[in-house]
Design an enzyme around this catalytic site. Structure first.
Site, PDB file in Angstrom:
ATOM      1  CG  HIS A  33      35.649  45.767  27.780  1.00  0.00           C
ATOM      2  ND1 HIS A  33      34.903  46.728  28.405  1.00  0.00           N
ATOM      3  CD2 HIS A  33      36.920  45.931  28.252  1.00  0.00           C
ATOM      4  CE1 HIS A  33      35.662  47.435  29.212  1.00  0.00           C
ATOM      5  NE2 HIS A  33      36.888  46.966  29.141  1.00  0.00           N
ATOM      6  CB  SER A  41      38.959  50.479  28.253  1.00  0.00           C
ATOM      7  OG  SER A  41      39.831  49.541  28.809  1.00  0.00           O
ATOM      8  CD  GLU A  46      30.953  46.964  28.387  1.00  0.00           C
ATOM      9  OE1 GLU A  46      32.166  47.234  28.503  1.00  0.00           O
ATOM     10  OE2 GLU A  46      30.057  47.752  28.738  1.00  0.00           O
ATOM     11  CG  ASN A 104      35.802  51.347  31.242  1.00  0.00           C
ATOM     12  OD1 ASN A 104      35.937  51.147  32.441  1.00  0.00           O
ATOM     13  ND2 ASN A 104      36.387  50.599  30.324  1.00  0.00           N
TER      14      ASN A 104
HETATM   15  N1  CAA Z   1      44.767  36.062  39.027  1.00  0.00           N
HETATM   16  C1  CAA Z   1      44.096  34.965  39.413  1.00  0.00           C
HETATM   17  N2  CAA Z   1      43.312  34.923  40.523  1.00  0.00           N
HETATM   18  C2  CAA Z   1      43.256  36.036  41.271  1.00  0.00           C
HETATM   19  C3  CAA Z   1      43.942  37.217  40.935  1.00  0.00           C
HETATM   20  C4  CAA Z   1      44.722  37.198  39.757  1.00  0.00           C
HETATM   21  N3  CAA Z   1      45.394  38.275  39.339  1.00  0.00           N
HETATM   22  N4  CAA Z   1      43.680  38.153  41.880  1.00  0.00           N
HETATM   23  C5  CAA Z   1      42.854  37.577  42.761  1.00  0.00           C
HETATM   24  N5  CAA Z   1      42.590  36.303  42.401  1.00  0.00           N
HETATM   25  C6  CAA Z   1      41.685  35.372  43.071  1.00  0.00           C
HETATM   26  C7  CAA Z   1      42.204  34.883  44.395  1.00  0.00           C
HETATM   27  O1  CAA Z   1      42.986  33.717  44.243  1.00  0.00           O
HETATM   28  C8  CAA Z   1      40.919  34.613  45.153  1.00  0.00           C
HETATM   29  O2  CAA Z   1      40.336  33.377  44.716  1.00  0.00           O
HETATM   30  P1  CAA Z   1      39.391  32.472  45.687  1.00  0.00           P
HETATM   31  O3  CAA Z   1      38.201  33.319  46.031  1.00  0.00           O
HETATM   32  O4  CAA Z   1      39.049  31.284  44.835  1.00  0.00           O
HETATM   33  O5  CAA Z   1      40.236  32.154  46.874  1.00  0.00           O
HETATM   34  C9  CAA Z   1      39.980  35.712  44.668  1.00  0.00           C
HETATM   35  O6  CAA Z   1      40.477  36.108  43.383  1.00  0.00           O
HETATM   36  C10 CAA Z   1      39.972  36.892  45.614  1.00  0.00           C
HETATM   37  O7  CAA Z   1      41.321  37.351  45.739  1.00  0.00           O
HETATM   38  P2  CAA Z   1      42.020  37.802  47.088  1.00  0.00           P
HETATM   39  O8  CAA Z   1      41.362  37.156  48.272  1.00  0.00           O
HETATM   40  O9  CAA Z   1      43.506  37.682  46.940  1.00  0.00           O
HETATM   41  O10 CAA Z   1      41.805  39.350  47.094  1.00  0.00           O
HETATM   42  P3  CAA Z   1      40.490  40.149  47.178  1.00  0.00           P
HETATM   43  O11 CAA Z   1      39.398  39.412  47.860  1.00  0.00           O
HETATM   44  O12 CAA Z   1      40.945  41.461  47.675  1.00  0.00           O
HETATM   45  O13 CAA Z   1      40.070  40.291  45.630  1.00  0.00           O
HETATM   46  C11 CAA Z   1      40.003  41.375  43.567  1.00  0.00           C
HETATM   47  C12 CAA Z   1      40.898  40.865  44.688  1.00  0.00           C
HETATM   48  C13 CAA Z   1      39.365  40.200  42.847  1.00  0.00           C
HETATM   49  C14 CAA Z   1      40.895  42.159  42.597  1.00  0.00           C
HETATM   50  C15 CAA Z   1      38.884  42.278  44.195  1.00  0.00           C
HETATM   51  O14 CAA Z   1      39.473  43.274  44.998  1.00  0.00           O
HETATM   52  C16 CAA Z   1      38.014  42.936  43.162  1.00  0.00           C
HETATM   53  O15 CAA Z   1      37.061  42.350  42.645  1.00  0.00           O
HETATM   54  N6  CAA Z   1      38.308  44.217  42.871  1.00  0.00           N
HETATM   55  C17 CAA Z   1      37.558  44.979  41.876  1.00  0.00           C
HETATM   56  C18 CAA Z   1      37.997  44.582  40.507  1.00  0.00           C
HETATM   57  C19 CAA Z   1      37.288  45.368  39.445  1.00  0.00           C
HETATM   58  O16 CAA Z   1      36.462  46.246  39.676  1.00  0.00           O
HETATM   59  N7  CAA Z   1      37.635  45.055  38.196  1.00  0.00           N
HETATM   60  C20 CAA Z   1      37.145  45.780  37.049  1.00  0.00           C
HETATM   61  C21 CAA Z   1      38.158  46.825  36.670  1.00  0.00           C
HETATM   62  S1  CAA Z   1      37.584  47.811  35.336  1.00  0.00           S
HETATM   63  C22 CAA Z   1      37.908  46.897  33.997  1.00  0.00           C
HETATM   64  O17 CAA Z   1      38.464  45.831  34.035  1.00  0.00           O
HETATM   65  C23 CAA Z   1      37.479  47.484  32.683  1.00  0.00           C
HETATM   66  C24 CAA Z   1      38.362  48.462  32.050  1.00  0.00           C
HETATM   67  O18 CAA Z   1      38.273  48.572  30.819  1.00  0.00           O
HETATM   68  C25 CAA Z   1      39.284  49.345  32.792  1.00  0.00           C
HETATM   69  P1  NAD Z   2      49.360  46.900  29.704  1.00  0.00           P
HETATM   70  O1  NAD Z   2      50.078  48.194  29.713  1.00  0.00           O
HETATM   71  O2  NAD Z   2      49.448  46.005  30.899  1.00  0.00           O
HETATM   72  O3  NAD Z   2      49.788  46.029  28.435  1.00  0.00           O
HETATM   73  C1  NAD Z   2      49.797  46.531  27.130  1.00  0.00           C
HETATM   74  C2  NAD Z   2      50.743  45.671  26.326  1.00  0.00           C
HETATM   75  O4  NAD Z   2      50.617  46.034  24.937  1.00  0.00           O
HETATM   76  C3  NAD Z   2      52.211  45.875  26.712  1.00  0.00           C
HETATM   77  O5  NAD Z   2      52.764  44.629  27.097  1.00  0.00           O
HETATM   78  C4  NAD Z   2      52.843  46.418  25.436  1.00  0.00           C
HETATM   79  O6  NAD Z   2      54.172  45.983  25.243  1.00  0.00           O
HETATM   80  C5  NAD Z   2      51.906  45.824  24.384  1.00  0.00           C
HETATM   81  N1  NAD Z   2      52.005  46.459  23.057  1.00  0.00           N
HETATM   82  C6  NAD Z   2      52.135  47.762  22.765  1.00  0.00           C
HETATM   83  N2  NAD Z   2      52.209  47.930  21.423  1.00  0.00           N
HETATM   84  C7  NAD Z   2      52.100  46.689  20.875  1.00  0.00           C
HETATM   85  C8  NAD Z   2      52.118  46.183  19.539  1.00  0.00           C
HETATM   86  N3  NAD Z   2      52.236  47.008  18.501  1.00  0.00           N
HETATM   87  N4  NAD Z   2      51.987  44.840  19.339  1.00  0.00           N
HETATM   88  C9  NAD Z   2      51.857  43.997  20.384  1.00  0.00           C
HETATM   89  N5  NAD Z   2      51.856  44.417  21.686  1.00  0.00           N
HETATM   90  C10 NAD Z   2      51.966  45.741  21.918  1.00  0.00           C
HETATM   91  O7  NAD Z   2      47.832  47.280  29.391  1.00  0.00           O
HETATM   92  P2  NAD Z   2      46.517  46.446  29.770  1.00  0.00           P
HETATM   93  O8  NAD Z   2      46.018  46.903  31.073  1.00  0.00           O
HETATM   94  O9  NAD Z   2      46.766  44.986  29.520  1.00  0.00           O
HETATM   95  O10 NAD Z   2      45.501  47.009  28.674  1.00  0.00           O
HETATM   96  C11 NAD Z   2      45.458  46.496  27.365  1.00  0.00           C
HETATM   97  C12 NAD Z   2      44.136  46.852  26.700  1.00  0.00           C
HETATM   98  O11 NAD Z   2      43.055  46.307  27.479  1.00  0.00           O
HETATM   99  C13 NAD Z   2      43.859  48.361  26.588  1.00  0.00           C
HETATM  100  O12 NAD Z   2      43.132  48.592  25.401  1.00  0.00           O
HETATM  101  C14 NAD Z   2      42.990  48.617  27.803  1.00  0.00           C
HETATM  102  O13 NAD Z   2      42.179  49.753  27.657  1.00  0.00           O
HETATM  103  C15 NAD Z   2      42.169  47.344  27.848  1.00  0.00           C
HETATM  104  N6  NAD Z   2      41.609  47.000  29.156  1.00  0.00           N
HETATM  105  C16 NAD Z   2      42.332  47.253  30.289  1.00  0.00           C
HETATM  106  C17 NAD Z   2      41.789  46.901  31.504  1.00  0.00           C
HETATM  107  C18 NAD Z   2      42.552  47.159  32.769  1.00  0.00           C
HETATM  108  O14 NAD Z   2      41.948  47.109  33.848  1.00  0.00           O
HETATM  109  N7  NAD Z   2      43.825  47.431  32.717  1.00  0.00           N
HETATM  110  C19 NAD Z   2      40.541  46.272  31.577  1.00  0.00           C
HETATM  111  C20 NAD Z   2      39.858  45.989  30.395  1.00  0.00           C
HETATM  112  C21 NAD Z   2      40.396  46.371  29.184  1.00  0.00           C
END
Ligand code: CAA
Ligand code: NAD
Length: 283
Positions: free
Chosen positions: A140, A119, A152, A190
């Site tokens: 990403h 991330s 990404e 991020n």
């Molecule tokens: N697996 C498969 N499908 C899923 C799912 C999952 N885990 N979660 C939801 N869905 C599907 C549902 O089946 C539904 O599909 P249809 O439209 O075809 O019916 C659709 O997604 C919408 O789901 P829901 O109606 O159950 O729920 P919702 O409308 O509240 O949506 C959500 C859920 C998609 C998570 C929505 O709330 C959302 O977009 N949230 C924001 C997510 C976001 O910002 N993600 C980025 C996080 S940051 C990141 O990823 C980067 C990082 O490095 C941290």
């Molecule tokens: P998570 O905690 O759900 O899963 C991490 C997994 O890594 C665990 O199952 C753990 O057992 C495994 N692990 C740890 N050490 C390991 C090793 N040596 N070999 C193999 N597996 C090992 O975390 P996550 O949310 O799936 O995040 C995973 C990566 O994806 C991170 O780098 C995170 O920053 C990135 N990411 C996360 C998100 C998010 O929304 N959570 C979105 C995009 C990217």
């Protein structure tokens, strides 16, 4: 380059999602984690996610079985010897990723691309843990992987443009839209998102509003699909903290300093949905 076999390292929420979309696109997939029960849980999650698609008649029950049949859960890195592309998705810790990239570099064939789903961590630094920095790239995916369109694509200093092209094509084949950016802390996504999530945590910490209030204001007022605190719980509070630390360290700017409340939750093991408790309770 022709990608046929993909190894996904990490079967957590991102790893199992990536394995799912790769198998749905027809690739042969190895999904690795450190213990059998973790990879088994990953397969279970994929099965549940595919069930949603069967229920909605987007795929048939037979499709589900063949998608699952393309995924082999593994607990060693040996299968990297057969892969054309590895996508690492383990915890957001540089020392763990560095070790894994060293291993993958040793085992994977010379043509194989080694991608990280990190991330925020530097792709150039991860690449430096291998003898093939030109074949290392950021891929990403966003959470939840089966739903979110973006990948990404982060080019490290040494990333070969042909590798970028191959990874873009692989992402497209999985139904995703690749968008490229440079290798800066937090990348594009991020660097923006975490400031918002952290600010919402500061608001909660200062008692500006309740968690529900903060989330409702951002949902109803900004049309966000979920509030920032619920989103932090979805991402994982440990991951949010790790990303903020990378941003703070990378830019040296206090605007990224993690809210103390976030640190307390992480030290309590309240990591969000994945542990059943975070800002909210999940039963
Ligand atoms: N697996 C498969 N499908 C899923 C799912 C999952 N885990 N979660 C939801 N869905 C599907 C549902 O089946 C539904 O599909 P249809 O439209 O075809 O019916 C659709 O997604 C919408 O789901 P829901 O109606 O159950 O729920 P919702 O409308 O509240 O949506 C959500 C859920 C998609 C998570 C929505 O709330 C959302 O977009 N949230 C924001 C997510 C976001 O910002 N993600 C980025 C996080 S940051 C990141 O990823 C980067 C990082 O490095 C941290
Ligand atoms: P998570 O905690 O759900 O899963 C991490 C997994 O890594 C665990 O199952 C753990 O057992 C495994 N692990 C740890 N050490 C390991 C090793 N040596 N070999 C193999 N597996 C090992 O975390 P996550 O949310 O799936 O995040 C995973 C990566 O994806 C991170 O780098 C995170 O920053 C990135 N990411 C996360 C998100 C998010 O929304 N959570 C979105 C995009 C990217």
């Amino acid at each position: 380059m022709n990608i046929k076999t993909i190894m996904v390292i990490g079967a957590g929420q991102m790893g199992n999602g990536i394995a799912q979309v790769a198998a749905q696109a027809g690739y042969t997939v190895y999904m690795n984690d450190i213990a059998q029960e973790i990879v088994d849980k990953g397969v279970e999650t994929i099965s549940g996610s595919l069930d949603r698609l069967v229920k909605k008649e987007k795929i048939t029950a037979a499709d589900k079985e063949s998608i699952l049949g393309r995924i082999t859960p593994v607990t060693t890195y040996d299968e990297a010897a057969n892969c054309d592309l590895a996508v690492e998705a383990v915890v957001e810790k540089m020392e763990i990723k560095a070790k894994i990239f060293g291993e993958l570099d040793r085992i994977a064939p010379p043509h194989a691309i080694l991608a990280s789903n990190t991330s925020s961590l530097p792709i150039t630094g991860i690449a430096a843990c291998t003898k093939r920095p030109e074949k290392v790239i950021g891929m990403h995916f966003m959470n939840p992987v089966p739903v979110m369109k973006l990948v990404e694509v982060i080019n490290g200093l040494a990333t070969d443009p042909d590798v970028t092209k191959t990874v873009r094509e692989a992402a497209e084949s999985m139904g995703k839209v690749p968008v490229e950016c440079r290798d800066v802390p937090g990348f594009v996504s991020n660097r923006v998102l975490m400031v918002m999530l952290n600010e919402a945590l500061w608001e909660l910490y200062e008692g500006v509003a309740t968690a529900e209030g903060i989330d409702q204001i951002m949902k109803l007022g900004m049309n966000h699909p979920m509030g920032p605190l619920a989103l932090a719980d979805l991402i994982g509070l440990d991951t949010v903290l790790s990303i903020l630390e990378v941003l703070q360290d990378g830019y040296g700017d206090p605007k990224y300093r993690p809210c103390p409340l976030l640190k307390s939750y992480v030290s309590a093991g309240w990591l969000g949905r994945k542990t059943g408790r975070g800002i909210y309770l999940y039963s």
